[in-house]
Scaffold this motif. Structure first.
Motif, PDB file in Angstrom:
ATOM      1  N   ASP A  15       1.249  -1.340  -0.332  1.00 52.29           N
ATOM      2  CA  ASP A  15       0.142  -0.409  -0.137  1.00 52.29           C
ATOM      3  C   ASP A  15       1.027   1.355  -0.047  1.00 52.29           C
ATOM      4  OD1 ASP A  15      -2.319   1.468   0.227  1.00 52.29           O
ATOM      5  OD2 ASP A  15      -2.878   1.250   2.103  1.00 52.29           O
ATOM      6  N   LYS A  16       1.508   1.130  -0.515  1.00 57.72           N
ATOM      7  CA  LYS A  16       2.599   2.647  -0.550  1.00 57.72           C
ATOM      8  C   LYS A  16       2.395   3.435  -2.490  1.00 57.72           C
ATOM      9  CE  LYS A  16       6.387   0.200  -4.147  1.00 57.72           C
ATOM     10  NZ  LYS A  16       7.371   0.078  -4.574  1.00 57.72           N
ATOM     11  N   ILE A  17       2.593   4.296  -2.339  1.00 52.87           N
ATOM     12  CA  ILE A  17       2.125   6.027  -2.908  1.00 52.87           C
ATOM     13  C   ILE A  17       3.006   5.673  -4.558  1.00 52.87           C
ATOM     14  CG2 ILE A  17       1.820   8.389  -3.509  1.00 52.87           C
ATOM     15  CD1 ILE A  17       1.645   8.440  -0.819  1.00 52.87           C
ATOM     16  N   ILE A  18       3.055   5.551  -5.044  1.00 50.48           N
ATOM     17  CA  ILE A  18       3.638   5.258  -6.355  1.00 50.48           C
ATOM     18  C   ILE A  18       4.173   6.160  -7.059  1.00 50.48           C
ATOM     19  CG2 ILE A  18       4.535   4.057  -8.914  1.00 50.48           C
ATOM     20  CD1 ILE A  18       3.022   1.860  -7.822  1.00 50.48           C
ATOM     21  N   PRO A  19       5.399   7.127  -7.387  1.00 51.49           N
ATOM     22  CA  PRO A  19       5.645   8.212  -7.746  1.00 51.49           C
ATOM     23  C   PRO A  19       4.752   8.440  -9.382  1.00 51.49           C
ATOM     24  CG  PRO A  19       7.312   7.725  -7.182  1.00 51.49           C
ATOM     25  CD  PRO A  19       6.357   6.976  -7.220  1.00 51.49           C
ATOM     26  N   ASP A  20       4.538   9.281  -9.819  1.00 48.87           N
ATOM     27  CA  ASP A  20       3.499  10.043 -10.956  1.00 48.87           C
ATOM     28  C   ASP A  20       4.761   8.998 -12.451  1.00 48.87           C
ATOM     29  OD1 ASP A  20       1.440  10.795  -9.882  1.00 48.87           O
ATOM     30  OD2 ASP A  20       1.569  13.108 -10.059  1.00 48.87           O
ATOM     31  N   GLN A  21       5.658   9.552 -12.195  1.00 47.82           N
ATOM     32  CA  GLN A  21       6.341   9.530 -13.529  1.00 47.82           C
ATOM     33  C   GLN A  21       7.125   8.101 -14.118  1.00 47.82           C
ATOM     34  OE1 GLN A  21       7.556  11.477 -10.848  1.00 47.82           O
ATOM     35  NE2 GLN A  21       9.352  10.634 -10.278  1.00 47.82           N
ATOM     36  N   GLU A  22       6.303   7.445 -12.240  1.00 46.86           N
ATOM     37  CA  GLU A  22       6.983   5.713 -12.623  1.00 46.86           C
ATOM     38  C   GLU A  22       5.376   5.111 -12.948  1.00 46.86           C
ATOM     39  OE1 GLU A  22       8.047   3.861  -9.127  1.00 46.86           O
ATOM     40  OE2 GLU A  22       9.552   5.311  -9.020  1.00 46.86           O
ATOM     41  N   LEU A  23       4.513   5.914 -12.157  1.00 48.07           N
ATOM     42  CA  LEU A  23       2.617   5.148 -12.470  1.00 48.07           C
ATOM     43  C   LEU A  23       2.567   5.610 -14.084  1.00 48.07           C
ATOM     44  CD1 LEU A  23       0.129   4.125 -10.836  1.00 48.07           C
ATOM     45  CD2 LEU A  23      -0.272   6.394 -10.682  1.00 48.07           C
ATOM     46  N   TYR A  24       2.228   6.392 -14.346  1.00 46.12           N
ATOM     47  CA  TYR A  24       1.576   6.744 -15.692  1.00 46.12           C
ATOM     48  C   TYR A  24       1.990   5.763 -17.417  1.00 46.12           C
ATOM     49  CZ  TYR A  24      -1.100  10.102 -13.828  1.00 46.12           C
ATOM     50  OH  TYR A  24      -2.098  10.767 -12.785  1.00 46.12           O
ATOM     51  N   PRO A  25       3.644   5.968 -17.190  1.00 41.12           N
ATOM     52  CA  PRO A  25       3.998   4.787 -18.403  1.00 41.12           C
ATOM     53  C   PRO A  25       4.407   3.107 -18.161  1.00 41.12           C
ATOM     54  CG  PRO A  25       5.329   6.264 -17.350  1.00 41.12           C
ATOM     55  CD  PRO A  25       4.556   6.446 -16.856  1.00 41.12           C
TER      56      PRO A  25
END
Length: 190
Positions: A86-96
């Motif tokens: 249950d961790k937050i993933i930074p947008d630069q990793e998440l969107y791709p």
């Protein structure tokens, strides 16, 4: 008798505190949650349902309380699970990763779920809601990917490109006759 589901994507949420399920709303997110309430308070909503994630609940909670109702939580309406943590993933990793998941519907990140699995779990709940609350006006506190997948179950035009054009928050009113989508209207204006 038609059923109306107001898909209410949560407001802006900080990606610097807590974990993915507990993070709340930024100051802008709180202001926008008030705007959601103002936009929808005259719609005659009588059922308030949400993902268990705090940011989704907070976005519709004031609207529910204004109507004298409580928010009903459905665990399987949570956001697409990107990992088993249950961790937050930074947008630069998440969107791709999300783009890849929508193009290869069975792809998932390590320990996460695919969009196929997320769509299956969320649509089961959506069908239950449509049966139990037939003919009602339902506010549904939700997230971008799971909202897109639920809408995409009815119409394949709701896809990755659609998701990337949505905002935080966002509101789409779905009109359904049984399980047939009649109309979608965007209500949120920025």
């Amino acid at each position: 008798m038609n059923t109306y589901i107001y898909m209410i994507r949560h407001g802006e949420s900080p990606k610097t505190e807590g974990n993915d399920s507990t993070r709340g709303l930024t100051e802008k997110g709180k202001v926008d949650a008030n705007k959601v309430t103002e936009l929808l308070k005259e719609e005659g909503l009588n059922i308030f349902i949400s993902s268990p994630y705090r940011r989704a609940v907070l976005t519709i909670e004031e609207l529910a309380h204004l109507s004298g109702k409580e928010v009903i939580i459905y665990e399987d309406l949570k956001e697409l699970l990107f990992s088993n943590e249950d961790k937050i993933i930074p947008d630069q990793e998440l969107y791709p990763a999300v783009q890849k998941m929508f193009s290869d519907r069975n792809f998932s990140l390590q320990g996460g779920e695919s969009v196929t699995d997320c769509q299956k779990r969320s649509v089961v709940v959506l069908k239950e809601i449509l049966t139990e609350f037939k003919g009602q006006k339902i506010a549904l506190g939700t997230h971008g990917a799971v909202m897109t997948l639920m809408m995409g179950y009815f119409d394949s035009d709701y896809d990755y490109e659609f998701l990337m054009k949505t905002s935080k928050p966002d509101i789409f009113r779905l009109e359904l006759k049984d399980e047939q989508l009649i109309e979608v209207r965007r209500i949120w204006t920025e």
